[in-house]
Design a protein around this motif. Structure first.
Motif, PDB file in Angstrom:
ATOM      1  N   PHE A 144       0.839  -1.189   0.000  1.00  0.00           N
ATOM      2  CA  PHE A 144       0.000   0.000   0.000  1.00  0.00           C
ATOM      3  C   PHE A 144       0.879   1.244   0.000  1.00  0.00           C
ATOM      4  N   ASN A 145       0.315   2.321  -0.525  1.00  0.00           N
ATOM      5  CA  ASN A 145       0.944   3.628  -0.384  1.00  0.00           C
ATOM      6  C   ASN A 145       0.720   4.102   1.042  1.00  0.00           C
ATOM      7  N   PRO A 146       1.802   4.321   1.824  1.00  0.00           N
ATOM      8  CA  PRO A 146       1.602   4.743   3.217  1.00  0.00           C
ATOM      9  C   PRO A 146       0.888   6.086   3.329  1.00  0.00           C
ATOM     10  N   MET A 147       1.001   6.947   2.320  1.00  0.00           N
ATOM     11  CA  MET A 147       0.364   8.256   2.369  1.00  0.00           C
ATOM     12  C   MET A 147      -1.076   8.220   1.875  1.00  0.00           C
ATOM     13  N   ASN A 148      -1.440   7.173   1.182  1.00  0.00           N
ATOM     14  CA  ASN A 148      -2.788   7.080   0.631  1.00  0.00           C
ATOM     15  C   ASN A 148      -3.103   5.603   0.439  1.00  0.00           C
ATOM     16  N   TRP A 149      -3.950   5.082   1.318  1.00  0.00           N
ATOM     17  CA  TRP A 149      -4.219   3.644   1.267  1.00  0.00           C
ATOM     18  C   TRP A 149      -4.959   3.228  -0.003  1.00  0.00           C
ATOM     19  N   ARG A 150      -5.424   4.216  -0.777  1.00  0.00           N
ATOM     20  CA  ARG A 150      -6.168   3.885  -1.987  1.00  0.00           C
ATOM     21  C   ARG A 150      -5.255   3.621  -3.182  1.00  0.00           C
ATOM     22  N   GLN A 151      -3.973   3.521  -2.959  1.00  0.00           N
ATOM     23  CA  GLN A 151      -3.025   3.202  -4.029  1.00  0.00           C
ATOM     24  C   GLN A 151      -2.217   1.977  -3.628  1.00  0.00           C
ATOM     25  N   LEU A 152      -2.121   1.058  -4.566  1.00  0.00           N
ATOM     26  CA  LEU A 152      -1.393  -0.203  -4.359  1.00  0.00           C
ATOM     27  C   LEU A 152      -0.336  -0.345  -5.442  1.00  0.00           C
ATOM     28  N   CYS A 153       0.851  -0.783  -5.046  1.00  0.00           N
ATOM     29  CA  CYS A 153       1.908  -1.098  -6.010  1.00  0.00           C
ATOM     30  C   CYS A 153       2.002  -2.616  -6.136  1.00  0.00           C
ATOM     31  N   PHE A 154       1.864  -3.082  -7.336  1.00  0.00           N
ATOM     32  CA  PHE A 154       1.866  -4.517  -7.621  1.00  0.00           C
ATOM     33  C   PHE A 154       2.869  -4.756  -8.743  1.00  0.00           C
ATOM     34  N   PHE A 155       3.846  -5.613  -8.505  1.00  0.00           N
ATOM     35  CA  PHE A 155       4.811  -5.869  -9.581  1.00  0.00           C
ATOM     36  C   PHE A 155       5.299  -7.304  -9.520  1.00  0.00           C
ATOM     37  N   ASN A 156       5.784  -7.736 -10.664  1.00  0.00           N
ATOM     38  CA  ASN A 156       6.457  -9.022 -10.783  1.00  0.00           C
ATOM     39  C   ASN A 156       7.758  -8.800 -11.543  1.00  0.00           C
ATOM     40  N   GLU A 157       8.333  -9.856 -12.073  1.00  0.00           N
ATOM     41  CA  GLU A 157       9.653  -9.749 -12.685  1.00  0.00           C
ATOM     42  C   GLU A 157       9.648  -8.978 -13.997  1.00  0.00           C
ATOM     43  N   SER A 158       8.490  -8.746 -14.584  1.00  0.00           N
ATOM     44  CA  SER A 158       8.464  -8.107 -15.903  1.00  0.00           C
ATOM     45  C   SER A 158       7.511  -6.931 -16.012  1.00  0.00           C
ATOM     46  N   SER A 159       6.692  -6.649 -15.010  1.00  0.00           N
ATOM     47  CA  SER A 159       5.706  -5.581 -15.130  1.00  0.00           C
ATOM     48  C   SER A 159       5.468  -4.937 -13.776  1.00  0.00           C
ATOM     49  N   VAL A 160       4.972  -3.701 -13.835  1.00  0.00           N
ATOM     50  CA  VAL A 160       4.602  -2.934 -12.641  1.00  0.00           C
ATOM     51  C   VAL A 160       3.212  -2.363 -12.885  1.00  0.00           C
ATOM     52  N   THR A 161       2.358  -2.479 -11.876  1.00  0.00           N
ATOM     53  CA  THR A 161       0.994  -1.972 -11.966  1.00  0.00           C
ATOM     54  C   THR A 161       0.676  -1.184 -10.705  1.00  0.00           C
ATOM     55  N   VAL A 162       0.106  -0.012 -10.886  1.00  0.00           N
ATOM     56  CA  VAL A 162      -0.382   0.790  -9.765  1.00  0.00           C
ATOM     57  C   VAL A 162      -1.907   0.699  -9.774  1.00  0.00           C
ATOM     58  N   TRP A 163      -2.459   0.123  -8.706  1.00  0.00           N
ATOM     59  CA  TRP A 163      -3.912  -0.033  -8.581  1.00  0.00           C
ATOM     60  C   TRP A 163      -4.466   1.122  -7.755  1.00  0.00           C
ATOM     61  N   HIS A 164      -5.520   1.737  -8.247  1.00  0.00           N
ATOM     62  CA  HIS A 164      -6.211   2.798  -7.526  1.00  0.00           C
ATOM     63  C   HIS A 164      -7.531   2.250  -7.005  1.00  0.00           C
ATOM     64  N   ILE A 165      -7.786   2.491  -5.731  1.00  0.00           N
ATOM     65  CA  ILE A 165      -9.040   2.066  -5.107  1.00  0.00           C
ATOM     66  C   ILE A 165      -9.966   3.287  -5.070  1.00  0.00           C
ATOM     67  N   GLU A 166     -11.022   3.217  -5.809  1.00  0.00           N
ATOM     68  CA  GLU A 166     -11.978   4.316  -5.874  1.00  0.00           C
ATOM     69  C   GLU A 166     -13.181   3.981  -4.995  1.00  0.00           C
ATOM     70  N   ARG A 167     -13.582   4.981  -4.178  1.00  0.00           N
ATOM     71  CA  ARG A 167     -14.660   4.762  -3.202  1.00  0.00           C
ATOM     72  C   ARG A 167     -15.876   5.593  -3.567  1.00  0.00           C
ATOM     73  N   ASN A 168     -16.998   4.921  -3.479  1.00  0.00           N
ATOM     74  CA  ASN A 168     -18.290   5.578  -3.687  1.00  0.00           C
ATOM     75  C   ASN A 168     -19.174   5.233  -2.503  1.00  0.00           C
ATOM     76  N   ASN A 169     -18.993   6.006  -1.421  1.00  0.00           N
ATOM     77  CA  ASN A 169     -19.687   5.768  -0.151  1.00  0.00           C
ATOM     78  C   ASN A 169     -19.343   4.372   0.370  1.00  0.00           C
ATOM     79  N   ASP A 170     -20.237   3.430   0.232  1.00  0.00           N
ATOM     80  CA  ASP A 170     -19.981   2.083   0.736  1.00  0.00           C
ATOM     81  C   ASP A 170     -19.503   1.127  -0.355  1.00  0.00           C
ATOM     82  N   GLU A 171     -19.254   1.615  -1.568  1.00  0.00           N
ATOM     83  CA  GLU A 171     -18.743   0.786  -2.654  1.00  0.00           C
ATOM     84  C   GLU A 171     -17.284   1.141  -2.920  1.00  0.00           C
ATOM     85  N   HIS A 172     -16.513   0.109  -3.316  1.00  0.00           N
ATOM     86  CA  HIS A 172     -15.109   0.304  -3.656  1.00  0.00           C
ATOM     87  C   HIS A 172     -14.830  -0.395  -4.978  1.00  0.00           C
TER      88      HIS A 172
END
Length: 1703
Positions: free
Chosen positions: A178-206
């Motif tokens: 997780f991004n320590p400054m913003n829990w709505r961002q995740l860093c996901f990577f493997n040996e060949s790719s990097v992905t930044v996941w954004h968690i978008e919130r809509n009240n009780d939906e994510h």
């Protein structure tokens, strides 16, 4: 591990035991006995984590270990369902999460230090979780599952809610955070790719939104992403068609089309290895290539950080340090590593910068500013570092190595790294208790590391690294020694009398077979070592005997298990060996006894080679009815065995009463069912009361040996980790050591609950055993302490054991190979005693004794052999001198018949092997030959061959043709029928058009229409080929303007192929005629050569006769037949073939001898030269013999003799003339024959040349048709690509429309939610204002001065304590923002801060305490309302931001859909263009098309129309032109008549004037001589006629002169034409030279441009340019003057001819 063991309960489930035995039977003692974990040691390469500032936790097997970094005490938490899978810890919340590895795994959340289970998270994972990660703030957990789901999930672990999840099929993960400054961002990577996941919130939906990061290439350069599915530009080639994406060209339609990328477009990117988040929400990432990247989490843009250049002095220092480090690494045998670009395996961010480490074992610190960094070295631990973890307060940095060592580093002190944990990453191999068995235990790992543990709390007291692969370990009961077996076959003995400092005191090398297990008997007398190949060695276990080898036993079958039973009464040790009988599905037990006498007088019980005698060990053998994997024996002949074919334990009683009819097979008395699965083993307690069963499932069962009831069970390992490898009871029965197969965990179990009687029995047996061993133990320990430490290398003082020393075992010349008949033991040993095995030493000793014993006999034999050698050599020398028929073969002198037979057998085997190999190669070659022959020869109905000229290098080949298949012929027939139908239909349509049309077709056009061709068939230029001239029927083809549909193009291709086939067939017929003609010519030449050879023989000329023959290219069948002359090697003949060949040779010799012995022929040769009459051909051989008196002198001849001599000379002269005449006739005939051959062969060569020219033209025709086919195929392919692209766009459009529908639904739902939430927010806001407005009313009774003070206190708010707490720490993420979901936590902290303001100290003076309490309550309500409004506003802003993002996404999708529709429209237009804008092939003669320039005109706006349209238009234009010309002629004639009348009128007026003038002249006319003559001469006309005749004669003369001049001028014209031809030839040569000069000028221009000398030659160029312009101007003036001169000359000639018309 240097840590204390403290077993803790993980919850109620941790202490539950099974109340039923396996198989459903009740266990009466299950409630009376139970096992618990005392301590666990081990190390796994999984994640480490801080659970608080002082405690580190990490998984190991089925357990999670908690290590206090201050006290170094260990706490254990067990996973009740098996091995621990993924693991994560959160030091801020002091919670940890881990998953199990069972089917449908569960994530468990535990608190620390209570170790209470908070919740269980059950997701959709079926097999395993690979990653877990806690957020820095908030109750959030991210998980990633493995195959088959590959699902990323985000949880709220406090409420046990799955917020959102997203699947990534086939994508594995390396790290997740997780991004320590913003829990709505995740860093996901493997040996060949990097992905930044954004968690978008809509009240009780994510919702999870994926943002891939474009990584730089391997050179560190960042390039823009190229979209291959939607190219930026759509370029269009008028010939090749539109430029389509590669996915359409590849024929892809579905989802694969959107992601397809050709191999040449793929550039290898960098490989991420580590990452960390910064306080600015950036990601620093290390790569395998040594680069450091900076990634913006919002835009996903990537920047490559560059190292800041060092100052000069720092660079020099760095170079020196790098050089010194490389030299040190070279001396240590390591590979030098680049410190300027290290490969980072882990990174950790702090306020000052980034700490990073990798395989170099160095802790680096990166100070990063902008896009540059400075690097310095903080610590060097010389081991690869795999993890860096900061504690929650960022004061301690944890360094975890791959070898199992953990260090702590304090950045504030900048000191050295301090070792916290020194474990071993290798798996535990075995463990055992050190005598007396209640205080210490010893373990060994596979890598050869020996550890000594304190039994009470699991503290690691010491360790010793043997640095060799270990295979077995056991502790001696009679001394504090430990035996370790290795894979090389050595056994090391360790002195552990001082547990803090174990040492190696001895090494035994029994054999080179790996040691599989080591077993001591309970008395400590013997050490039984089990090795491979059925070898069992017996050693003296006492140090006082130097652990000598007493003997060995070799068993025939594979040894599965071995156990030792001590009989103290009879002073015997029984060894029970379980064997695997391969022939039958049964097990076999072999039992032999060892007595103490074996250690005293060893020579009586072993043979010379060290093998134990069968009579001394009393070997017994028993066959059991089931296959077993393990067996143990009790003292009363009872054997328990673990069955491998079914899950049960068999009980056997080894007595003769239980035997079957076959006395060698024993039946099991009892079979106890078991719930265990997989192969397992049994272990007996020292007092033989408990039987332990362990298997691959990792569950340990303890049985009563008499009742076989389950006493206890413990799930201490798991099947995922390979189950249990080894287990052992302590001598007092209080502890059990269990180590896993592959999980790296060593578990110490103790009894939590057990019957007192069981404890008493175990303690009694332990005390009795100690009473027996005490005396020997003390004595042996004294000897063990006095033994010197064993040195691995005499020249080295190192305490380590380099394995390379044992790998060096060279085979020297003194090596001996000995085979034991009973054991089949083969031991190859070295002459060096240190590296020689014990078996080798025994064999060497036997050989040495035998050598000494038989020394005299050996010498006598050697002398006899020498004499025999001399005798044989003498006999061989004599054999060489005798005739060949008496010689003996070389093998007759071979005395060693057996060796000869063995060598012959080996040779025959080798010959058979080589023959088989050659046969297989020949078979493969024959198969390949058959395949090639079938494909390239047999399948051809027309074989490929050639015809060559006799005298020229000209060769013509035919067309090899395959027989057309039935399918091809059916397709052709179908197309022809379809073409006929279309032709008939077209004829009907044309007839209808003729009736309706106003224009009647001419007769020729009608005939052409009846032929139903697309256009004029005679026009080859429109047909596009000349195939009709070479055997092809082009009338069946479609017109090139009519090929609009796919079916027509496919049919046209079939028809074109048929035309090509027919054209080739027609040529092959002509080729066959020429080939037969050549055969006839060769036969004719051969017949002529027979006569030429006869003439040459008569003329006695040695001239080679030219003999033509057909080559292999002309007769290709000869290549398939191997002639005997082609075989270069000698043919191998069998014995029968050799006999047959010899017999045929003898018959041939006899035939020749019989032919030579012919009396008639001999008489004919002697008398008449072999002929009966003299032929004319023999005249050249005739010779007149001289008279006999020719030898006399001429002056002694008489008249008769002189007359005879004159007659002789006359005959000789006549004969010579006859010979010369005949020779000339023969020579003339020879020349005629040669000329005839030359003429006929040259004529044939001309025929072949003509055929070659026709072949060239035919090739042109074939290429023309093939070009048509290529164009049609390309058009079809382009049409398919357009269809594929259209289908792909439709598929993509459907996806986008679904996304649009989904987004629109989300937008509508979000709008409804926002409207509802706005009402709630307004109500809360109004309520908050009402509270503030009602304050005065509520406290109306309070005095005004106090009311104002209370109102000020009512508005006063405390500071949040979190900010103060974070400012006091070094946490770089201290100012991390919260979220709307942190409302309750923030409110709780605010209420805690309000406690201080609510204290009576802040109460105004004179205020009633009850009113103060009421005020405090009202203020709290007001603050709660304010916080509620604030958080609702934040939630509303988030919902509106979510709505705006969805609306932006919707607009983006709309624009994409519009682009798709535009491209679909464009594709439809292109398909229409492709159908209408056809590619038409024309035939244009050379020189027919002339272009003024080399540039090809632009025909994009041109259209192709029929020729008849142009002709009709031209005809109408010509008709109108003729009409116009006629009218113009009429006008001209009319105007001409007017002019003529005017001219006549003028003429008549002039005549009037002339007549008037003549009348006046007549009046005044003088009389001249002519007039007088006219008047006086009577015959004036004859006079005039005479003058006319004279003038005609002059005119005739002038006419002859004119004709003569014309002939001269014609001659001159011919000469000029010759000159013109010469000039044209010269001009042609000059044009060639001009081309060469132009090439030279071009080359010079290129050289000039390459040399870049333009600035030097500018003046020269300008001057030259001015000269050229001047010259050109002068030439222009000359041309103008010449034209003017010609005009003037013509005008002068015209005037001259007008003035002098008769000249």
């Amino acid at each position: 591990m240097e840590a204390a063991g403290e077993a803790r309960s993980a919850g109620p489930a941790s202490e539950e035991l099974r109340a039923e035995a396996p198989g459903g039977r009740h266990c009466p003692s299950a409630e009376e006995a139970a096992l618990e974990v005392s301590w666990v040691q081990g190390f796994s390469k999984k994640n480490f984590g801080f659970i608080n500032n002082q405690t580190v936790c990490y998984p190991c097997g089925n357990y999670i270990l908690f290590l206090d970094i201050e006290t170094k005490k260990t706490t254990v938490l067990q996973c009740q369902t098996g091995q621990v899978g993924a693991f994560a810890a959160n030091g801020n919340s002091q919670v940890l999460a881990f998953s199990d590895r069972k089917l449908n795994p569960i994530i468990y959340i535990y608190t620390f230090p209570e170790l209470n289970k908070l919740t269980e998270l059950k997701g959709s994972a079926q097999l395993d979780y690979t990653l877990l990660a806690f957020s820095f703030t908030g109750p959030y957990l991210a998980s990633y599952s493995s195959i088959p789901e590959f699902v990323l999930s985000v949880w709220n672990w406090q409420e046990n809610i799955l917020l959102c999840s997203e699947s990534q099929p086939g994508v594995t993960a390396t790290s997740l955070s997780f991004n320590p400054m913003n829990w709505r961002q995740l860093c996901f990577f493997n040996e060949s790719s990097v992905t930044v996941w954004h968690i978008e919130r809509n009240n009780d939906e994510h919702h999870l939104k994926r943002n891939p990061v474009k990584l730089p290439d391997g050179q560190g350069s960042v390039s823009s992403r190229k979209d291959l599915f939607f190219p930026v530009s759509r370029s269009e080639d008028p010939y090749h068609g539109p430029d389509l994406p590669v996915s359409a060209i590849a024929g892809l339609i579905g989802d694969e089309a959107e992601t397809f990328m050709p191999r040449n477009y793929i550039k290898p990117s960098v490989h991420p290895t580590a990452h960390c988040w910064t306080a600015t929400s950036e990601i620093y990432m290390g790569c395998k290539e040594g680069y450091v990247l900076a990634i913006d989490a919002e835009t996903c843009s990537v920047s490559v950080l560059q190292q800041k250049p060092l100052p000069e002095y720092m660079r020099k220092i760095s170079d020196v340090v790098s050089y010194v480090r490389r030299e040190v690494q070279k001396k240590k045998g390591g590979k030098p590593k680049d410190l300027q670009k290290p490969v980072l395996f882990t990174m950790a961010f702090c306020n000052e910068g980034v700490y990073a480490a990798g395989s170099e074992g160095i802790l680096f610190f990166y100070h990063i500013k902008d896009l540059q960094y400075e690097m310095k070295i903080c610590a060097d631990i010389l081991k690869p570092i795999s993890s860096l973890i900061f504690c929650p307060d960022y004061t301690v940095l944890l360094l975890v190595t791959e070898q199992g060592t953990v260090y702590t580093y304090k950045p504030a002190h900048s000191g050295e790294a301090v070792k916290l944990l020194d474990a071993c990453s290798s798996c535990f191999l075995a463990a055992d208790f050190l005598t007396p068995g209640n205080k210490y235990c010893v373990s060994v790992t596979i890598s050869g590391e020996v550890q000594v543990w304190f039994l009470e709390d699991g503290t690691c007291l010491s360790k010793l690294n043997l640095d060799i692969e270990a295979t077995a370990m056991a502790c001696c009961p009679s001394s504090n020694s430990v035996a370790v077996g290795t894979k090389r076959g050595q056994i090391y003995f360790l002195d552990v009398t001082k547990v803090e400092a174990p040492r190696v005191v001895h090494r035994i090398f029994p054999s080179k077979f790996p040691v599989l297990s080591l077993h001591y008997d309970q008395s400590g007398q013997f050490l039984i070592a089990r090795a491979t190949e059925g070898h069992i060695f017996v050693l003296d276990a006492r140090p006082s005997k130097l652990f000598q080898v007493l003997g060995y036993v070799v068993l025939a079958d594979e040894v599965l298990d071995l156990s030792v039973v001590s009989d103290f009464k009879n002073d015997l040790v029984e060894v029970v060996v379980l064997l695997n009988v391969a022939e039958v599905q049964r097990a076999r037990l072999e039992i032999f006894c060892l007595s103490s006498a074996l250690t005293m007088d060893n020579d009586k019980y072993v043979n010379e080679q060290g093998m134990l005698n069968a009579s001394a060990i009393k070997k017994e053998q028993y066959d059991l009815d089931y296959p077993l994997s393990s067996a143990v024996r009790l003292k009363d002949n009872i054997v328990y065995g673990y069955c491998t074919c079914a899950p049960f334990i068999c009980k056997y009683h080894l007595s003769e009463e239980n035997m079957l009819e076959d006395p060698s097979v024993f039946l099991s008395e009892k079979r106890t069912p078991s719930n265990q699965f997989g192969s397992g083993f049994l272990c007996l307690s020292p007092n033989s009361r408990w039987l332990a069963s362990a298997a691959k499932d990792g569950v340990l069962f303890i049985y009563h040996t008499f009742t076989m009831d389950i006493l206890a069970e413990k799930h201490c390992h798991s099947y995922q980790g390979g189950g249990i490898r080894c287990m052992v009871f302590s001598l007092d029965g209080k502890f059990i050591l269990v180590n896993g197969e592959n999980d790296g965990a060593l578990v110490c179990l103790k009894w939590k609950k057990i019957k007192k009687i069981e404890v008493k029995e175990a303690a009694l047996h332990w005390r009795s055993l100690l009473a027996i061993l005490n005396k020997s133990t003390s004595n042996e320990n004294v000897v063990l302490k006095s033994m010197a430490e064993w040195q691995f290398d005499p020249e080295s003082t190192s305490e380590s054991l380099p394995e390379e020393k044992f790998k060096e075992a060279p085979l020297k010349s003194s090596n001996v190979e000995v085979t034991e008949e009973d054991g089949n033991v083969t031991s190859v040993y070295s002459a060096s005693t240190n590296d020689m095995t014990w078996i080798g030493q025994k064999v060497k000793k036997v050989i040495r004794e035998e050598t000494q014993r038989f020394a005299n006999q050996k010498k006598e034999l050697q002398m006899g052999i020498k004499k025999l050698r001399k005798t044989i050599q003498k006999m061989m020398h004599e054999n060489e001198q005798v005739p060949d028929i008496e010689k003996l073969e070389q093998q007759e002198f071979n005395l060693d018949i057996e060796e000869q037979e063995r060598a012959q057998a080996e040779a025959e085997q080798e010959v058979a092997r080589v023959r088989k190999k050659i046969e297989m190669e020949n078979l493969a070659n024959r198969y390949l030959q058959d395949v090639i022959k079938h494909e390239c020869w047999d399948a051809m109905c027309v074989k490929g061959r050639a015809v060559k000229c006799f005298h020229m290098a000209c060769e013509v080949k035919n067309y090899p043709l395959k027989e057309r298949s039935e399918e091809e012929l059916e397709t052709l027939e179908k197309v022809l029928r379809l073409k006929k139908i279309e032709t008939a239909d077209l004829k009907v349509q044309k007839k209808n058009l003729e009736i309706e049309s106003e224009i009647v077709l001419s007769k020729e056009e009608g005939e052409k229409a009846e032929e139903v061709t697309a256009d004029d068939t005679a026009s080859y230029c429109l047909i596009g080929s000349l195939s009709s001239q070479y055997g092809g029927d082009t009338s069946i083809l479609y017109h090139q303007w009519d090929l609009h549909t796919r079916e027509q193009k496919v049919n046209q291709i079939v028809l074109l192929k048929d035309i090509i086939y027919k054209v080739k067939t027609a040529f092959n017929k002509e080729f066959d005629i020429v080939a037969r003609q050549k055969e006839q010519e060769i036969a004719r030449v051969k017949e002529t050569n027979l006569r030429i050879r006869e003439i040459l023989a008569q003329l006695d000329l040695q001239v080679e006769v030219w003999e033509p023959a057909l080559t292999d290219d002309e007769i290709p069948e000869r290549a398939l037949i191997v002639q005997d002359s082609e075989i270069q090697v000698e043919k191998y003949l069998t014995q029968e073939e050799r006999e047959k060949a010899e017999m045929l040779a003898e018959l041939e010799i006899e035939r020749r001898l019989a032919a030579m012995d012919n009396e008639r022929l001999r008489a004919l040769n002697d008398m008449m030269g072999g002929v009966l009459e003299v032929k004319k051909e023999d005249i050249l051989k005739m010779d007149i013999p001289p008279p006999p008196f020719i030898s006399k002198p001429e002056h002694v001849w008489n008249d008769e003799e002189k007359k005879i001599f004159r007659e002789h000379e006359k005959k000789v002269k006549e004969l010579s003339e006859e010979k010369e005449k005949y020779r000339r006739a023969l020579e003339n005939e020879l020349k005629k024959l040669e000329a005839s051959i030359q003429e006929t062969t040259q004529n044939f060569d001309q025929i072949v040349c003509k055929l070659s020219e026709r072949k060239v033209k035919l090739e042109m025709v074939v290429y023309q048709e093939e070009l048509k086919i290529v164009n049609l195929v390309y058009a079809l392919m382009l049409n398919e690509e357009l269809d594929t692209r259209e289908a792909g766009l439709h598929n993509f459009l459907m996806k986008k429309e679904k996304e649009k529908v989904k987004t629109a639904r989300t937008i509508q739902t979000t709008k409804n939610k926002i409207e509802a939430y706005i009402d709630t927010y307004e109500n809360a806001k109004a309520e908050e204002k009402n509270l503030e407005c009602g304050f005065t009313k509520e406290f109306a009774d309070v005095p005004a001065n106090l009311l104002d003070e209370l109102f000020q206190l009512y508005k006063h708010r405390p500071k949040t304590p979190t900010t103060e707490m974070l400012l006091d720490t070094t946490n770089p993420y201290g100012d991390s923002s919260g979220s709307a979901e942190d409302y309750e936590g923030a409110l709780t902290l605010l209420m805690k801060a309000m406690d201080e303001l609510d204290s009576p100290e802040h109460m105004p003076n004179g205020l009633d305490p009850s009113i103060w309490e009421h005020f405090c309550l009202a203020r709290r309500n007001k603050m709660e309302s304010e916080e509620l409004v604030k958080w609702k506003a934040l939630t509303l802003a988030e919902m509106q931001a979510f709505l705006q993002r969805r609306m932006d996404d919707n607009e983006k999708i709309k624009s994409e859909i519009e682009d798709i529709f535009q491209e679909l429209t464009w594709l439809q237009e292109e398909k229409m263009k492709l159908q209408l804008n056809l590619t038409v092939q024309f035939l244009l003669r050379q020189g027919q098309v002339e272009l003024e320039s080399t540039e090809i005109p632009d025909y994009t706006d041109a259209i192709l129309i029929n020729k008849s349209v142009i002709e009709e238009l031209n005809c109408s234009i010509m008709a109108q032109g003729e009409k116009k010309i006629a009218s113009m002629v009429e006008c001209k004639d009319f105007s001409k008549g007017i002019f003529q009348l005017e001219w006549e009128h003028k003429k008549m007026r002039m005549q009037i004037e002339d007549l008037k003038q003549k009348a006046r002249d007549i009046v005044t006319l003088p009389i001249s001589k002519d007039r007088q003559l006219f008047l006086t001469v009577l015959n004036y006309d004859s006079h005039i006629a005479h003058r006319i005749s004279v003038m005609e004669q002059a005119l005739g003369i002038m006419d002859k002169l004119h004709k003569k001049n014309v002939k001269n001028r014609q001659k001159r014209i011919k000469e000029l034409e010759k000159c013109i031809s010469l000039k044209e030839q010269a001009n042609y040569e000059l044009s060639l030279e001009l081309k060469e000069m132009l090439v030279s000028v071009s080359e010079r221009r290129h050289i000039f441009e390459a040399a870049d000398t333009q600035h030097v030659s500018e003046k020269t160029v300008k001057q030259r340019y001015r000269e050229i312009l001047k010259q050109k101007h002068l030439q222009g003036l000359v041309k103008e003057q010449e034209e003017q001169f010609e005009i003037l000359q013509a005008e002068a000639e015209r005037l001259r001819s007008r003035t002098f018309p008769l000249l």
